[in-house]
Design an enzyme around this catalytic site. Structure first.
Site, PDB file in Angstrom:
ATOM      1  N   ASN A  38       0.834  -1.201   0.000  1.00  0.00           N
ATOM      2  CA  ASN A  38       0.000   0.000   0.000  1.00  0.00           C
ATOM      3  C   ASN A  38       0.868   1.250   0.000  1.00  0.00           C
ATOM      4  O   ASN A  38       1.792   1.322  -0.809  1.00  0.00           O
ATOM      5  CB  ASN A  38      -1.093  -0.035   1.077  1.00  0.00           C
ATOM      6  CG  ASN A  38      -0.647  -0.057   2.503  1.00  0.00           C
ATOM      7  OD1 ASN A  38      -0.055  -1.022   2.957  1.00  0.00           O
ATOM      8  ND2 ASN A  38      -0.961   0.984   3.254  1.00  0.00           N
ATOM      9  N   ASP A  39       0.635   2.225   0.836  1.00  0.00           N
ATOM     10  CA  ASP A  39       1.158   3.585   0.688  1.00  0.00           C
ATOM     11  C   ASP A  39       2.629   3.666   0.265  1.00  0.00           C
ATOM     12  O   ASP A  39       3.496   3.011   0.851  1.00  0.00           O
ATOM     13  CB  ASP A  39       1.056   4.339   2.006  1.00  0.00           C
ATOM     14  CG  ASP A  39      -0.336   4.366   2.592  1.00  0.00           C
ATOM     15  OD1 ASP A  39      -1.256   3.810   1.984  1.00  0.00           O
ATOM     16  OD2 ASP A  39      -0.484   4.951   3.685  1.00  0.00           O
TER      17      ASP A  39
ATOM     18  N   GLN B 138       4.490   0.571   2.071  1.00  0.00           N
ATOM     19  CA  GLN B 138       3.894  -0.308   3.064  1.00  0.00           C
ATOM     20  C   GLN B 138       3.739  -1.709   2.471  1.00  0.00           C
ATOM     21  O   GLN B 138       3.251  -1.869   1.348  1.00  0.00           O
ATOM     22  CB  GLN B 138       2.533   0.243   3.475  1.00  0.00           C
ATOM     23  CG  GLN B 138       2.605   1.614   4.140  1.00  0.00           C
ATOM     24  CD  GLN B 138       3.055   1.517   5.578  1.00  0.00           C
ATOM     25  OE1 GLN B 138       2.253   1.309   6.473  1.00  0.00           O
ATOM     26  NE2 GLN B 138       4.344   1.675   5.810  1.00  0.00           N
TER      27      GLN B 138
END
Length: 474
Positions: A35-36, A52
């Site tokens: 993710n991020d 992430q």
């Protein structure tokens, strides 16, 4: 947990003929969850990008920092896990999002240490221990233990360090509890010349009471992943991700001025809007360079969690983009100039679509309400109407299967400035479709199954001159 370094020639080990996954975008080579984007850096001649990552499953959880690097922003190598949570540290439940800066010559991660399950973290530092930045060691104690006394918060995370008038400051995304949502960006002053100097709380940089924030960054329960950077002539841009009661929605930008305010700073927004009009762009972070600011976002999945688990991976980062302002003060949004290095063999109209490719169409309309359509196989079209200022992605032939509180319709329309023409750039990598219209409007979507067939450009309404070229991204 033992540290494992994995290297691969690309950020993904996807076979060349596989359309189900991106080939050129940053994501873990070993698969599982991404993710991020976190902590982009340019160091010793290479770009470094962290993200992430759950190294053990294709679902969110057990968050580490993954790492990829590139000499040119176009070709990436994966380096496995750079930062892992420690069982005896304040990040024992996860090394969550943050940034990275070079602190007295040492690349340093500034991140959210999580040891509770309510979204309230601490600010931790981890320093690179090798020149390739393949491993970071965390300092044992946070520089910020948690929220300031007296604030009843439901979110406190995602530190971002920036410099204003020679002094280092840091932002933290936050949200206040209460009967009405009240997102906030908290400000900290770094008192010394090193990151492990004391951090002092300096109040709120911006909250939803500002009229421009209320118009362009609401509704939200909390603002995640704040990033603040100069955009010229004394103006600054603040990028925020809108989080509502545990659900990630979209990213927005605010443009304004940054002023001293008591012992802190205050951001005074004047304008803003969506950063990307598609459904698959979130948590952007920024790398400020001398002549531009680069931004990456997280592209989540338009398929179900079960489908991602079966595929063995979920999530990737977008291509890097240059973010700034046009002379008229509106958002300038374009792909990083280095991405032209991905262009290979030209593909004439009617040619079969390879797994990854780019299409560029220069449009000049001859009549009002003219519409130009780009066909990507039989399942996906993009329609540009310059005089209405609209760009529409129609995925009726490949509807999304994911369940999300923000409904995914078969069509998404972005609205921008009106005019008589412009340049449409479409970059497709497996299922990820990224579109920029005339350097003013961006639209990102994951489409499963990925477009397959031939490409064509047609004037479906009115009249226009269109010059279109396509290239394979081998």
């Amino acid at each position: 947990m033992p540290h494992v370094t994995h290297r691969a020639p690309q950020a993904t080990a996807t076979p060349a003929a596989d359309r189900s996954a991106p080939r050129h975008h940053v994501r873990p080579a070993a698969g599982n969850w991404c993710n991020d984007p976190n902590g982009p850096l340019y160091h010793d001649g290479r770009y470094h990008l962290f993200f992430q990552h759950n190294p053990h499953a294709a679902v969110w959880g057990d968050i580490h920092w993954g790492h990829a690097s590139s000499p040119d922003l176009a070709h990436w190598s994966d380096h496995g896990v750079a930062l892992a949570p420690g069982p005896e540290r304040p990040d024992r439940l996860g090394a969550w999002s943050g940034c990275a800066v070079v602190d007295h010559g040492v690349p340093t991660a500034v991140y959210t240490g999580m040891n509770r399950d309510d979204g309230i973290g601490s600010v931790m530092l981890a320093r690179a221990v090798d020149p390739d930045l393949t491993r970071f060691d965390a300092l044992p104690r946070p520089v910020v233990d948690g929220p300031p006394p007296g604030l009843d918060l439901l979110a406190f995370r995602d530190p971002y360090v920036f410099t204003f008038e020679g002094r280092r400051w840091a932002l933290i995304g936050a949200g206040h509890r209460g009967t009405a949502p009240r997102p906030d960006v908290l400000l900290y002053r770094i008192t010394g010349d090193t990151l492990d100097s004391p951090w002092e709380y300096a109040g709120s940089l911006l909250d939803a009471a500002a009229p421009a924030a209320a118009r362009h960054a609401m509704p939200a329960t909390a603002w995640e992943c704040p990033a603040l950077f100069p955009v010229g002539e004394g103006r600054w841009m603040l990028v925020l991700s809108l989080w509502v009661d545990g659900v990630t929605y979209t990213a927005t930008h605010l443009t304004g001025t940054l002023r001293p305010h008591g012992d802190g700073l205050r951001f005074l927004p004047e304008s803003g809007g969506l950063l990307d009009h598609g459904r698959d762009f979130y948590a952007p972070t920024a790398l400020v360079e001398a002549d531009r600011t680069l931004v990456w976002g997280w592209s989540w999945e338009s398929r179900t969690e079960a489908e991602s688990v079966a595929a063995g991976w979920a999530g990737c980062l977008t291509h890097p983009r240059e973010l700034g302002l046009h002379p008229d003060g509106t958002l300038r949004h374009t792909f990083a100039r280095e991405l032209t290095a991905l262009r290979g063999e030209e593909l004439p109209p009617g040619a079969p679509l390879p797994p990854a490719y780019e299409i560029q169409a220069d449009v000049r309309v001859q009549e009002p309400d003219t519409e130009v359509t780009v066909h990507l196989g039989a399942t996906l079209t993009l329609r540009a109407n310059p005089t209405r200022g609209t760009l529409t992605l129609d995925r009726t032939g490949a509807p999304a299967s994911a369940a999300h509180p923000r409904p995914r319709t078969d069509m998404v329309t972005a609205s921008g400035p009106t005019g008589t023409g412009g340049r449409l750039r479409i970059l497709v990598d497996g299922p990820l479709v990224e579109v920029v219209w005339d350097e003013r409007v961006a639209l990102t979507e994951k489409v499963y199954p990925a477009p397959e067939g031939t490409w064509q450009v047609s004037v479906t309404q009115g009249g226009a001159d269109v010059d279109a070229t396509a290239w394979e991204h081998p």
